[in-house]
Structure formats: structure tokens, C-alpha cells
Write a protein that holds these residues in place. Structure first.
Motif: not given
Length: 379
Positions: A261-266, A307-309, A313-316, A342-346
């Protein structure tokens, strides 16, 4: 006359023609198999969508399909496991083609719907993936290399595009001039699309132990292994209509998930910027489907908790998801015939199966429950 008498003037012309001719060798199958790195599967999956489309046209016009409803799934690899049989269980009397591809984007989704409508194929329902990462410039890279047609790109260039301060308000035909130039250069120069690297050629031909499609470990030359993979993709196209059902359950240890998750966020979030091209194609896609009254599911994919965290953090949600959903609402209001859900299951507790193979990809066994939730309201 000067050119005829001064033969030395022919040297640069002949030289350019020779170089241009040699460049075209990269399009030969035997050359391409050797120069494309064996682990790079994106070209295989993108290029496989052309025969998948041919299969759709034949299938759609067959007598046995006339009483059934055609569904279409348009997404990235995160939607690739939505399978025809699972969707048919939720949406009776239907068959669904899945055109998902790695890091596919709204421009790619629009392209295939445009092809379908031009061929007088009218889907009974469409699912469109709407992940913030797919709305970036980088999400166009694979599609512009391995998808689209010359006519499509040429007819969707925005000359003199003006970009509003809020990219989510972008409107137009589609591609910027620079994006179109990139596409035409890749079409003109084969080695731009398929770079020739000696290291790739050597590794592609060096035998190694690899798991076969039957699960048995054996010695392969990687280019032969890749040929088997192409055969498997072709089989999936014909028998599974492009979807890749995965019955396996995988759960990655928490420390590995955090690192991924850290790598993908970067890579995807640190310098996040919305691309007007993707907004334009997404808006135009929804408008075309809405104008025809095609029931459309806008699916916001589920992420791993790790990754949700990073997303928070990035206010996405404020930077991307809420504006994206606002765009959907604009289309709803402007098109009275629209049938968009819309289907948002996050953050929705309805989805209980949340095992991930990495930061983005939900475990295959979870797709049965996910399919129930995503396609439940298709009329």
C-alpha cells in the motif's frame, strides 16, 4: 534534375527509407515475440480485445442470443474477474462480455462503446469502473500503445483545448494534441511501441522452470511460455466472454499489505492529478449511454484497508471521488432518459468478503458476493 545529376543527394533519402523499413521489422510476429519482455502481459490483454469484439458481434447476431440481454463490463484489472456465469445468476437471461484490461481508462471504455454503437450493438446494461487512478494521465499509457484506431483518435482531438481551473468540469471531444501526437508516433514508428532491447531478447529465450497452464512445473523458454498464455487468453475470450473467473481465496499478511500500500500510494497518489482527457471521455460515455436509456452501473472499486488509509491521508474522497460522483449527477440531471446507479462499497458493510491479494485486487473468491451487490438492481 539536380537530384538526378547529384547522386550524393540520394544518400540521406535512401538512408531514411532503410531506417524506416528496418523499424517496421518490429511489427513482424517473430520479432515482436522476441523484443517484448515475456512478463509484460499488457499488450496481450489489450490486443486480445479485438478478437473478443469480433466474437461479440457474431454472438450478438446469432439466433440463440436474440432472446437474451447483452451486458458489458468496462474496467481495469480490478474488474477482470466479473464473470459471465456469475452475472447471469444475478441478471437472469443475460450474457456479459468483459472488456477490462490492466489500468484501462475512460478513453478506452468510450472507444469500445463507440465501436459497439457504430456496429448497431445495443447493450442491455453496462458496468463502468470509476476509480480515481483511472482518471490520470498515466492511465492512458497502455491504451494509447495497444488500443484505439487511427480514425478514432483523429476524430476525437481537441484542437485549442481550454482547460478549466476545475478539471472535473472539462468538456470536449477527447484527446489533447500532444496525446494524439504520441499515438500517431507509436503507429508510425514500430520501435517506439515495441522497443528493441538486447536484454529482453536474451531473457526471453533463456530456458527456466515455470508453472504451466496445467499447474505442472516444467522447463520453458519464456517466449514459448508467453505463447501458451496467449492461447489461454484466447480460450477465456471464447468460453468466458473475456472475464477471468477466479475461485481462489488469498489473504496477504498485514505487513506485506502495508508495504504494498505504501509503494502504490507513492506511485499513484503522491502526485495525483486529474487528466481532462479522462474526464471528457467519462462524461461523454455516460451521456451517450444515458441518451439511449441504457442502464449503467458506475462501480467505485473496493480497496484494501491499508490503501484506504492512504486514500484518506491524501484526502482522495474530496479531491476525486466526490467530484467524480458529482459529474455522474450532472449527467443524470442533463439526460432525462438516464438510468445510472452508483455502487461505492469502499465503506459499505454490505460487502463482508474483503480479502485482498494486494492493495488493489480483491481475492477471486470474493467476487461472487461482489457481483451480487454490483449487479443486483439491473432491471
Amino acid at each position: 534534375m539536380d537530384l538526378i545529376r547529384a547522386k550524393f543527394l540520394w544518400v540521406p533519402i535512401v538512408g531514411l527509407l532503410v531506417i524506416f523499413g528496418l523499424d517496421k521489422l518490429a511489427l513482424l510476429e517473430v520479432v515482436r515475440r522476441n523484443v517484448v519482455y515475456w512478463q509484460k502481459i499488457e499488450p496481450i490483454l489489450y490486443e486480445s480485445r479485438e478478437p473478443l469484439f469480433d466474437h461479440l458481434l457474431e454472438d450478438y447476431r446469432s439466433p440463440e442470443r436474440q432472446a437474451q440481454r447483452l451486458g458489458v463490463v468496462l474496467g481495469s484489472s480490478r474488474s477482470g474477474e466479473f464473470g459471465n456465469s456469475d452475472i447471469a445468476r444475478v441478471v437472469p437471461n443475460s450474457y456479459t462480455y468483459n472488456f477490462s484490461a490492466p489500468l484501462a481508462c475512460p478513453a478506452y471504455f468510450y472507444y469500445w462503446v463507440d465501436r459497439m454503437l457504430a456496429a448497431e450493438v445495443r447493450p442491455a446494461f453496462v458496468m463502468v469502473e470509476a476509480d480515481p487512478i483511472l482518471f490520470t494521465d498515466g492511465a492512458l499509457d497502455y491504451a494509447i500503445s495497444y488500443s484505439f484506431s487511427t480514425a478514432f483518435v483523429a476524430s476525437h482531438i481537441d484542437f485549442g483545448r481550454s482547460t478549466p481551473r476545475d478539471p472535473w468540469q472539462s468538456q470536449g471531444r477527447g484527446f489533447s494534441v500532444s496525446e494524439a501526437e504520441t499515438y500517431f508516433l507509436k503507429e508510425l514508428f514500430a520501435t517506439y511501441k515495441y522497443p528493441i532491447k538486447l536484454s529482453n531478447i536474451i531473457e526471453n529465450n533463456e530456458p527456466r522452470l515455470l508453472p504451466g497452464m496445467d499447474g505442472q512445473i516444467r522447463m520453458y523458454r519464456p517466449i514459448d511460455y508467453r505463447r501458451e498464455l496467449e492461447g489461454l487468453v484466447d480460450l477465456v475470450n471464447r468460453e468466458q466472454l473475456g472475464g477471468i473467473p477466479n475461485p481462489f481465496f488469498a489473504h496477504v499478511p498485514e505487513d506485506q499489505m502495508e508495504a504494498d500500500a505504501e509503494r502504490m500510494a507513492a506511485i499513484h497518489l503522491a502526485l495525483y492529478r486529474v487528466a481532462p482527457t479522462q474526464v471528457i471521455f467519462f462524461r461523454n460515455l455516460l451521456q451517450r449511454l444515458a441518451a439511449r436509456g441504457v442502464p449503467t452501473i458506475v462501480y467505485v472499486p473496493v480497496n484494501s484497508a491499508a490503501f484506504e488509509r492512504r486514500m484518506r491521508d491524501q484526502n482522495m474522497r474530496t479531491r476525486a471521488i466526490e467530484p467524480l460522483l458529482g459529474l455522474v449527477e450532472q449527467v443524470r440531471q442533463s439526460e432525462p432518459e438516464s438510468r445510472i446507479r452508483v455502487v461505492d462499497l469502499s465503506e459499505d458493510p454490505q460487502l463482508s468478503c474483503r480479502a485482498f491479494v494486494d492493495s488493489f485486487h480483491l481475492s477471486g473468491l470474493c467476487f461472487r458476493e461482489l457481483t451480487d451487490l454490483v449487479f443486483a438492481s439491473v432491471p
